[in-house]
Design a protein around this motif. Structure first.
Motif, mmCIF file in Angstrom:
data_model
loop_
_atom_site.group_PDB
_atom_site.id
_atom_site.type_symbol
_atom_site.label_atom_id
_atom_site.label_comp_id
_atom_site.label_asym_id
_atom_site.label_seq_id
_atom_site.Cartn_x
_atom_site.Cartn_y
_atom_site.Cartn_z
ATOM 1 N N SER A 294 -5.983 -10.925 3.290
ATOM 2 C CA SER A 294 -5.242 -11.736 2.329
ATOM 3 C C SER A 294 -4.947 -13.072 3.000
ATOM 4 O O SER A 294 -5.084 -13.210 4.218
ATOM 5 N N ARG A 295 -4.512 -14.031 2.213
ATOM 6 C CA ARG A 295 -4.163 -15.328 2.810
ATOM 7 C C ARG A 295 -3.023 -15.171 3.818
ATOM 8 O O ARG A 295 -3.027 -15.782 4.877
ATOM 9 N N GLU A 296 -2.074 -14.307 3.480
ATOM 10 C CA GLU A 296 -0.963 -14.093 4.411
ATOM 11 C C GLU A 296 -1.483 -13.552 5.741
ATOM 12 O O GLU A 296 -1.043 -13.964 6.817
ATOM 13 N N GLU A 297 -2.442 -12.625 5.653
ATOM 14 C CA GLU A 297 -2.997 -12.077 6.900
ATOM 15 C C GLU A 297 -3.742 -13.140 7.697
ATOM 16 O O GLU A 297 -3.734 -13.125 8.930
ATOM 17 N N VAL A 298 -4.411 -14.051 6.980
ATOM 18 C CA VAL A 298 -5.127 -15.125 7.686
ATOM 19 C C VAL A 298 -4.134 -15.920 8.530
ATOM 20 O O VAL A 298 -4.379 -16.203 9.706
ATOM 21 N N ILE C 34 3.405 -12.046 -11.113
ATOM 22 C CA ILE C 34 2.172 -11.451 -10.567
ATOM 23 C C ILE C 34 2.120 -11.616 -9.051
ATOM 24 O O ILE C 34 1.705 -10.710 -8.328
ATOM 25 N N VAL C 35 2.585 -12.756 -8.561
ATOM 26 C CA VAL C 35 2.598 -12.971 -7.105
ATOM 27 C C VAL C 35 3.536 -11.960 -6.446
ATOM 28 O O VAL C 35 3.208 -11.349 -5.419
ATOM 29 N N GLN C 36 4.699 -11.747 -7.080
ATOM 30 C CA GLN C 36 5.672 -10.792 -6.517
ATOM 31 C C GLN C 36 5.136 -9.366 -6.576
ATOM 32 O O GLN C 36 5.304 -8.579 -5.643
ATOM 33 N N LEU C 37 4.463 -9.051 -7.659
ATOM 34 C CA LEU C 37 3.912 -7.700 -7.831
ATOM 35 C C LEU C 37 2.806 -7.434 -6.794
ATOM 36 O O LEU C 37 2.780 -6.387 -6.147
ATOM 37 N N LYS C 38 1.943 -8.441 -6.608
ATOM 38 C CA LYS C 38 0.824 -8.247 -5.678
ATOM 39 C C LYS C 38 1.318 -8.161 -4.229
ATOM 40 O O LYS C 38 0.725 -7.459 -3.411
ATOM 41 N N SER C 39 2.389 -8.878 -3.920
ATOM 42 C CA SER C 39 2.869 -8.846 -2.542
ATOM 43 C C SER C 39 3.759 -7.629 -2.289
ATOM 44 O O SER C 39 4.142 -7.368 -1.159
ATOM 45 N N GLY C 40 4.099 -6.900 -3.359
ATOM 46 C CA GLY C 40 4.937 -5.721 -3.189
ATOM 47 C C GLY C 40 6.424 -6.008 -3.219
ATOM 48 O O GLY C 40 7.244 -5.120 -3.071
ATOM 49 N N ARG C 41 6.808 -7.290 -3.405
ATOM 50 C CA ARG C 41 8.219 -7.638 -3.423
ATOM 51 C C ARG C 41 8.889 -7.153 -4.714
ATOM 52 O O ARG C 41 10.088 -6.961 -4.772
ATOM 53 N N ASN C 42 8.112 -7.019 -5.760
ATOM 54 C CA ASN C 42 8.643 -6.634 -7.060
ATOM 55 C C ASN C 42 7.605 -5.694 -7.672
ATOM 56 O O ASN C 42 6.465 -6.088 -7.883
#
Lengths: 763, 158, 286
Positions: A294-298, C34-42
């Motif tokens: 993922s971008r975060e992992e990068v 969607i960003v929160q859902l994909k990152s697992g925060r929500n």
């Protein structure tokens, strides 16, 4: 053969044809790392450390293993525990034990984002879920992020077996200072006595990420016979093969690497991260495994480049001759030794003809991701400092900064502080081109109320390298040509390879197709880095095309039944020459190819070389900017990048390198940085808060290509990719000082820092 | 978990697919339909590499659930050329060398098309702001902007 | 394996029922969710897409002003010439949220209910006295927009409630708004500071009759500046200095990766001044 003479008319080199891989890329069909799939593949994900520095007490993978769909879970115990072994890899020295430990932590995690375990499952979301189910017990240790803090005697020590190299006597106490290096010419300490003006200042730069838009990705298939195939995006298929073999304990011959399209690298893809883990997962699960970051992992898990702290002292006579210079560079390496301290010390004074210089520095570990190469590794950090100091010197002397550079410029015959005597260099030419450029000769213009305008100039140097490279030229049955390059094409090198071959063969470039070979279809090539591909691999391709050209002449001679010396190659055809001139109709490549079975079979040329004699690159950049006094916001108004490129094979892609490098440098200067929380966690691991320049931030980037040919390359090529990132930080800082009267010694020059500096200057 | 059945027109073809509740349109395009021209550079709407046009509107396919595609008309990079005839933007990108690595290129092209559909005669500044959500790390944007401006001029018949 | 259910109700009643379930989240533009859902925060159990409900997307001009569907995308606001003419500041704010791509999806309700103190569309909505029409299990109610955020990531909406629309009154004669935000780049950043100003002048050339000034990103929610110092003035330098000081005095920001306390406070004063000057000029032009 050399194609440099005034009497040589180049028909292809120097033109701007459409690149051979272009259409695939504009229709969305080119396969990058994450676009590749094989039947039956499963998906891998990595568990990463949330701590900056901690001892791993235990890892419990049982719940992850029990999750339906999970096919394999690995930890460091699934890879060989390899001993310390120094090696020259990538763009700098490294140690395979460290590389292994950076790929997956064994006893200790050394930075937020450090890989701890990995899972492969039937879908990416199951793999993600399984990663959450792995329980790691950590003993959190004190961490150190900043390079100068890491050098303090009381700093938390990352490696208990790290003793500073290069100091005498060798220390008995472990520290975070991996190495001390020094380069010396003359006697700087006493030469300062000759100076009328001395500038002495401290500078600092933040670590920045290469920020290629394509995250790392690979597909790996490990067979029951112990042979593996790897499809990935990297800067070197042979690099991936060698490192994976080492880290997995495999034979090189058992790994075949297929280079996929690479979505940017800039040095950051000269290492392996996912591939060894995917191999271990594939071996354990018996299935092909795909992994993508993922971008975060990068940001958290792959290499940024070093930040540094730099002390500069530089002295000149009142007529502008620099008589003494000293520089100390403390370079942050990340969690393992291996910052580009060598190049950081060798480059920053290479623009000048100096007799008394001392430059020394330290390679320092801290709790950050291990640095990877980034465009001219090391040079931008130290050169920001020295070129800022040169500008201060000009100001104190009351001299034009361009004139000061001209007075001191390195020329052919200048002895560089790091040893060699420079030759065929074009630094003065870049300064002269700057001096006569439209940009330098146009007024800065009036700033709007509340805004301040300034102009700055700075220069930079990068060695450029050659090295081992392979290329092949094949004549196809219909007379078209296939060129195979051993280097991943990161910015248009397939175009330049094909153009050099077409030039040699006198053919239309449209009839020459270049591909990048896998590790079994072309000879070994060192990775794409060091601005070496068009130089070194271009040399190999040129030689392979020359072999084909000579062979085509021989074949024509056989068909005509005349001696091969009596055949001349011209405009893509064989002509009978000398006393046979006009006796036969010329033969095209297609004519000769059609009859090749009768004259000895397929016509091919292959060259594998160790290219020597890379020509150094010099760049000079000019920046105009405007600063909002109240907010500290900076707008770059105009920017010109001038560089000695030797010879531009495809000028558009050379300009593109200058423009791209300059803009990366502008980002480095103004906004890019790694931000850490107090507990050592990376706080801006995404494109929202790691702020690379966007289209609306920038003006057009003007370029001036200076061509001082490198006589050691058939077409005069010098590397072009790296020099353009060296000058921008100082060019921007010098423009900032010109605008505001405030010297920004610390990068990035972000709005809060500028506002604070302006407020401080007002008192 | 029951999947949602979705019918949408993708690049002119009526297309059906099944997706689960956490799949984005980008996931659907890449993993279910094999349309890998839309790229994931960030997955958070910050890079634009996954740009598509949905009912005439430019969006990041990573910021849209696949299930939301029901009844929509979608264009991806794979639908930009007319058979073997490249769109003028695609042709100008090649001529101007407006791509180096080419990873951001599909998203930049789709975004540029959305710009010219809406504004056939943009200024350089308008083009730069419109494309601010499409990160490119290779080119410094210079040749991208040149190519967009040139394609716009050609499409206007200048 | 985590996967939420997805539903796109066709009516308010259906949506209210669905959102009454535990873990259900409303979806409008999705650019935060969607960003929160994909990152697992929500990780909502159910996603309820509101965009298929009549009236949730679109702008209606009424005798009293405007009714804006809660899920209307920012780009649609910018395309509505009458709304742009009436509330240029609100539209400026909405159009600053993210990229062109994000503007094609991001909505006023999402921006408000994500409850980031840095939400760009909120200061001008508050300055205009915008009303949020809230639907929920107990029927409809109206709230001032400025009352919706409770703190970072938290709202004052009850379980099952969601915003249906925003009501904006017809602007008074010689009134206008303006929004300015500060970001390090020119686009794509979250506001370091935002300032929304709504001014009514006493005649086209007259002094300021009434004014409201709200700041974003300098406190846990948007905060109102005491703008009494500019009433009756034509924003001479001394008055602007007072407004600058008034703005700085209400700031209670944090130090983070986007800005320091000191910087945010100073820039809040700067932007309040600058936005007020723009709104004042605009108000004189109508």
């Amino acid at each position: 053969m050399n194609y440099l003479g005034k009497d040589v008319e180049l028909k292809v080199v120097g033109t701007r044809p459409i690149r051979p891989d272009g259409v695939e890329k504009v229709i969305g069909r080119a396969a990058f790392g994450a676009d590749f799939s094989v039947a039956g593949m499963i998906h891998g994900k990595v568990l990463r450390s949330p701590h900056a520095h901690a001892r791993i007490k235990s890892i419990d993978t049982s719940k992850a293993e029990a999750l339906k769909g999970v096919k394999a879970v690995i930890t460091a115990n699934d890879l060989p525990n390899i001993p310390s072994e120094e090696a020259f890899v990538g763009e700098g020295p490294a140690n395979f034990r460290d590389m292994s430990l950076n790929t997956i932590a064994r006893d200790k995690v050394l930075y937020d984002g450090h890989a701890v375990a990995a899972v492969a499952a039937t879908s990416p979301s199951i793999a993600e879920e399984a990663v959450r189910l792995i329980k790691v017990e950590y003993e959190v240790l004190p961490n150190v992020i900043d390079v100068e803090e890491a050098m303090r005697p009381d700093a938390p020590v990352l490696h208990e077996d790290l003793f500073t190299q290069g100091v005498d006597p060798k220390p008995t106490k472990a520290s975070n200072i991996a190495k001390r290096m020094e380069f010396k010419l003359g006697d700087s300490a006493s030469a300062f006595a000759k100076a009328d003006v001395v500038v002495e200042r401290k500078y600092k730069t933040a670590p920045v990420h290469q920020a290629y838009i394509e995250p790392h990705a690979c597909v790996v298939s490990y067979g029951a016979d112990g042979q593996a195939q790897v499809w990935c995006s990297s800067q070197g298929q042979f690099m991936v093969r060698a490192y994976c073999a080492k880290l997995l304990g495999m034979d090189i011959a058992d790994i075949r690497v297929f280079p996929l399209e690479i979505g940017g690298g800039f040095g950051g893809k000269t290492l392996v991260y996912l591939e060894p883990l995917a191999l271990a997962l594939s071996r354990k699960s018996g299935k092909p495994v795909k992994m993508t970051m993922s971008r975060e992992e990068v940001f958290r898990g792959s290499g940024p480049t070093s930040g540094g702290a730099i002390n500069v002292k530089i002295g000149a006579t009142k007529n502008g001759r620099i008589v003494a210079a000293e520089c100390e560079v403390m370079l942050q390496a990340g969690a393992f030794p291996g910052s580009p301290i060598g190049p950081a010390l060798m480059t920053p004074f290479a623009m000048y003809d100096l007799s008394d210089v001392t430059i020394w520095g330290y390679d320092v570990v801290s709790n950050r991701p291990k640095v990877a190469a980034y465009r001219a590794p090391g040079a931008p950090v130290s050169t920001f400092a020295t070129e800022s100091a040169v500008d201060e010197l000009a100001k104190q002397l009351g001299m034009d900064p361009l004139e000061l550079r001209l007075i001191n410029a390195a020329k052919d015959g200048t002895k560089a502080v790091y040893g060699p005597t420079l030759k065929d260099i074009g630094f003065v030419e870049t300064l002269e081109a700057a001096k006569s450029s439209p940009h330098w000769n146009s007024p800065l213009g009036e700033a709007a109320p509340g805004k301040l305008r300034g102009r700055g100039i700075a220069s930079g140097f990068w060695f450029n390298i050659g090295g081992e490279s392979s290329g092949a030229t094949y004549v196809n049955e219909d007379g078209t040509i296939t060129v195979v390059s051993g280097n991943p094409d990161i910015g248009g090198s397939r175009a330049s390879m094909g153009m050099m071959a077409a030039e040699v063969l006198g053919m239309d470039v449209k009839d020459v197709r270049t591909v990048v070979g896998d590790t079994t279809s072309v000879g070994f090539s060192f990775l794409t880095g060091g601005s070496r591909v068009t130089f070194a691999t271009g040399m190999a391709v040129t030689q392979s095309a020359e072999m084909v050209r000579d062979e085509l002449c021989k074949r024509a001679a056989l068909l005509w039944e005349i001696p091969s010396e009596a055949v001349e190659w011209k405009d893509g055809k064989a002509y009978p020459a000398g006393e046979n001139a006009g006796k036969f109709d010329p033969l095209s490549v297609a004519d000769i190819a059609a009859k090749s079975a009768r004259t000895g079979g397929p016509i091919t040329g292959k060259a594998s070389i160790n290219a020597q004699g890379a020509g150094p690159g010099y760049a000079t950049h000019i920046c105009d900017l405007e600063v909002d006094e109240e907010t500290g916001h900076t707008t770059v108004l105009r920017y010109t990048a001038i560089q000695d490129v030797g010879k531009a094979i495809h000028p558009s892609y050379v300009e593109g390198q200058l423009q791209g490098g300059a803009v990366q440098g502008i980002g480095w200067a103004l906004n890019e940085e790694y931000v850490y929380t107090k507990d050592g966690r990376l706080d801006n691991a995404g494109f929202l808060d790691y702020r690379i320049p966007v289209a609306s931030d920038l003006p057009m980037i003007e370029t001036i290509l200076v061509e001082v040919p490198n006589p050691r390359h058939p077409f005069g090529v010098k590397g072009v990719g790296e020099p353009p990132i060296v000058p921008p930080m100082a060019a921007v800082a010098n423009a900032m000082e010109n605008a505001t009267g405030v010297r920004m010694g610390s990068l990035p020059m972000s709005p809060p820092r500028i506002r604070a500096a302006l407020d401080a200057a007002k008192g | 978990m029951a999947k949602t059945h979705v019918t949408a027109t993708i690049n002119g073809e009526e297309t059906e697919f099944l997706c689960d509740g956490q799949q984005t349109m980008l996931d659907v395009l890449r993993d279910e339909m094999g349309l890998t021209g839309s790229k994931e550079g960030c997955g958070s709407g910050d890079c634009g590499a996954c740009s598509i046009i949905v009912d005439g509107r430019l969006v990041c396919s990573c910021l849209m659930f696949g299930a939301e595609a029901e009844g929509t008309e979608i264009m991806t990079i794979e639908g930009m050329a007319d058979g073997e005839n490249l769109h003028p933007l695609q042709q100008k990108f090649l001529e101007h060398a407006a791509l180096q690595c080419g990873f951001c290129t599909p998203g930049v092209l789709v975004a540029s098309k959305a710009l010219l559909d809406k504004n056939p005669n943009p200024t350089e500044e308008q083009a730069r702001y419109w494309l601010a959500g499409n990160l490119c790390r290779c080119t410094g944007y210079d040749k991208i902007i040149e190519a967009v401006m040139d394609a716009a001029a050609e499409m206007r018949g200048e | 394996m985590y996967s939420p259910t997805f539903a796109a109700p066709q009516s308010i009643d259906e949506a209210v029922r669905m959102l009454g379930a535990d873990g259900a989240k409303p979806l409008s533009g999705g650019t935060d969710l969607i960003v929160q859902l994909k990152s697992g925060r929500n990780r909502p159990a159910a996603v309820v897409d509101l965009k298929k409900i009549p009236g949730l997307v679109g702008i209606e001009e009424t005798a009293d002003g405007f009714v804006i569907g809660a899920a209307t995308a920012g780009a649609q606001l910018g395309e509505h010439a009458r709304l742009v003419a009436a509330y240029p500041g609100i539209v400026e704010g909405a159009e600053l949220i993210g990229s062109t791509q994000v503007q094609g999806r991001a909505s006023l309700a999402g921006n408000l209910c994500n409850a980031s103190p840095a939400a760009d569309s909120v200061p001008c909505l508050a300055a205009a006295g915008a009303i949020a029409v809230v639907a929920g299990p107990n029927g409809e109610r109206e709230m001032k927009v400025s009352d919706v955020p409770a703190g970072p990531g938290r709202t004052n909406l009850a379980k099952g409630e969601f915003i249906k629309s925003f009501k904006l009154k017809k602007p008074a004669a010689h009134s206008a708004d303006a929004y300015l935000r500060f970001i390090p780049r020119t686009e794509m950043d979250i506001a370091v500071v935002g300032a929304g100003v709504n001014i009514t002048r006493d005649g086209a050339n007259g002094p300021i009759k009434s004014a409201t000034v709200w700041l974003g990103a300098v406190a846990p929610t948007i905060v109102e500046v005491d703008a009494s110092c500019i009433i009756g003035t034509s924003l001479d330098d001394a008055t602007l200095a007072k407004l600058d000081a008034a703005a700085q005095s209400v700031c209670n920001p944090i130090d983070d990766k986007r800005g320091t306390i000191e910087y945010r406070t100073k820039v809040a004063g700067v932007l309040a001044r600058r936005a007020a000057s723009i709104a004042f000029k605009r108000a004189g032009e109508r």
